[in-house]
Design a protein around this motif. Structure first.
Motif, short mmCIF file in Angstrom:
data_model
loop_
_atom_site.label_atom_id
_atom_site.label_comp_id
_atom_site.label_asym_id
_atom_site.label_seq_id
_atom_site.Cartn_x
_atom_site.Cartn_y
_atom_site.Cartn_z
N ARG A 100 3.62 4.03 -7.50
CA ARG A 100 2.61 4.08 -6.68
C ARG A 100 0.84 3.02 -7.09
O ARG A 100 0.85 3.20 -8.18
CB ARG A 100 1.64 5.43 -6.16
CG ARG A 100 0.82 6.05 -5.52
CD ARG A 100 0.23 7.19 -4.90
NE ARG A 100 1.36 7.44 -4.41
CZ ARG A 100 1.50 9.17 -4.94
NH1 ARG A 100 1.39 9.43 -6.48
NH2 ARG A 100 2.64 9.34 -4.37
N GLN A 101 0.73 2.14 -6.15
CA GLN A 101 -0.54 0.81 -6.38
C GLN A 101 0.12 0.07 -7.53
O GLN A 101 -0.50 0.10 -8.50
CB GLN A 101 -1.38 1.88 -6.92
CG GLN A 101 -2.07 2.13 -4.89
CD GLN A 101 -3.01 3.37 -5.63
OE1 GLN A 101 -3.53 3.35 -6.56
NE2 GLN A 101 -4.00 3.41 -4.86
N LEU A 126 7.55 5.04 2.42
CA LEU A 126 7.49 4.34 1.32
C LEU A 126 8.98 3.19 1.16
O LEU A 126 9.61 2.83 2.41
CB LEU A 126 8.27 4.64 0.43
CG LEU A 126 9.95 5.64 -0.16
CD1 LEU A 126 9.46 5.78 -1.40
CD2 LEU A 126 9.80 7.19 0.61
N VAL A 155 5.02 6.60 -11.35
CA VAL A 155 4.55 7.95 -11.23
C VAL A 155 5.98 8.48 -11.15
O VAL A 155 5.47 9.53 -11.81
CB VAL A 155 4.71 8.29 -9.22
CG1 VAL A 155 4.11 9.75 -8.54
CG2 VAL A 155 3.60 7.39 -9.13
N LEU A 171 6.42 12.26 -4.44
CA LEU A 171 5.01 11.92 -3.81
C LEU A 171 4.25 12.44 -3.64
O LEU A 171 3.21 12.50 -3.40
CB LEU A 171 5.58 11.45 -2.37
CG LEU A 171 6.29 10.36 -1.49
CD1 LEU A 171 7.30 10.57 -0.47
CD2 LEU A 171 6.15 9.10 -2.01
N ASP A 211 1.00 -1.13 0.21
CA ASP A 211 -0.09 -0.11 -0.18
C ASP A 211 0.91 1.38 0.02
O ASP A 211 0.25 2.75 -0.20
CB ASP A 211 -1.19 0.01 1.38
CG ASP A 211 -2.01 -1.15 0.75
OD1 ASP A 211 -2.47 -0.78 -0.32
OD2 ASP A 211 -2.82 -1.31 2.08
N PRO A 220 4.23 3.61 -1.45
CA PRO A 220 4.23 3.91 -3.11
C PRO A 220 6.15 2.84 -2.59
O PRO A 220 6.32 2.80 -2.03
CB PRO A 220 5.25 5.18 -2.44
CG PRO A 220 4.04 5.74 -2.16
CD PRO A 220 3.43 4.97 -0.75
#
Length: 142
Positions: A115-116, A86, A120, A140, A53, A55
């Protein structure tokens, strides 16, 4: 929140109010947060990204790369500082060629923030710790 064990790859759930604690894997009893980047390979890469969950910041590197060797201790230092914000992982491009090719790694070191499971932001080249902290903070926010 869900965390992938760095030792055995098991998925662990930690209540949101306890995610800043060390945590222990329910399967192998190893620490979920050990201040060390997780070494990923072609087989475990996607699972690690998809089942965390937090990053995930991945350092694509190679043993023969001078800038990668300079960046290694900085990456580990930031892992110890930010391991609850993270996850940190390393991919040896010589050993994980499929993942390296999948993400178009053309120069090393290359850092990619996921992320997920989705990319990113990306950074190619080594940075000193203060600039790397700034880049992480900005990435982030994306």
């Amino acid at each position: 929140m869900f965390y992938t064990c760095p030792s055995c790859g098991a998925i662990n759930r930690i209540p949101d109010d306890q995610h800043n604690q060390q945590g222990q894997c329910g399967k192998c009893k190893s620490a979920l947060f050990n201040a060390t980047p997780v070494a990923l390979n072609d087989t475990g890469f996607q699972r690690f990204l998809a089942k965390n969950d937090l990053p995930v910041l991945v350092d694509f590197w190679a043993e023969w790369c001078g800038p990668c060797k300079m960046m290694g201790p900085i990456f580990k230092e930031l892992c110890a500082e930010q391991q609850h914000q993270l996850r940190f992982a390393k991919v040896n491009t010589e050993q994980a060629q499929m993942v390296s090719q999948q993400f178009g790694i053309r120069s090393i070191p290359t850092l990619i923030l996921f992320r997920q499971g989705k990319e990113v932001d990306r950074l190619a080249g080594a940075l000193p710790a203060p600039q790397l902290r700034q880049w992480i903070a900005a990435a982030l926010q994306k």
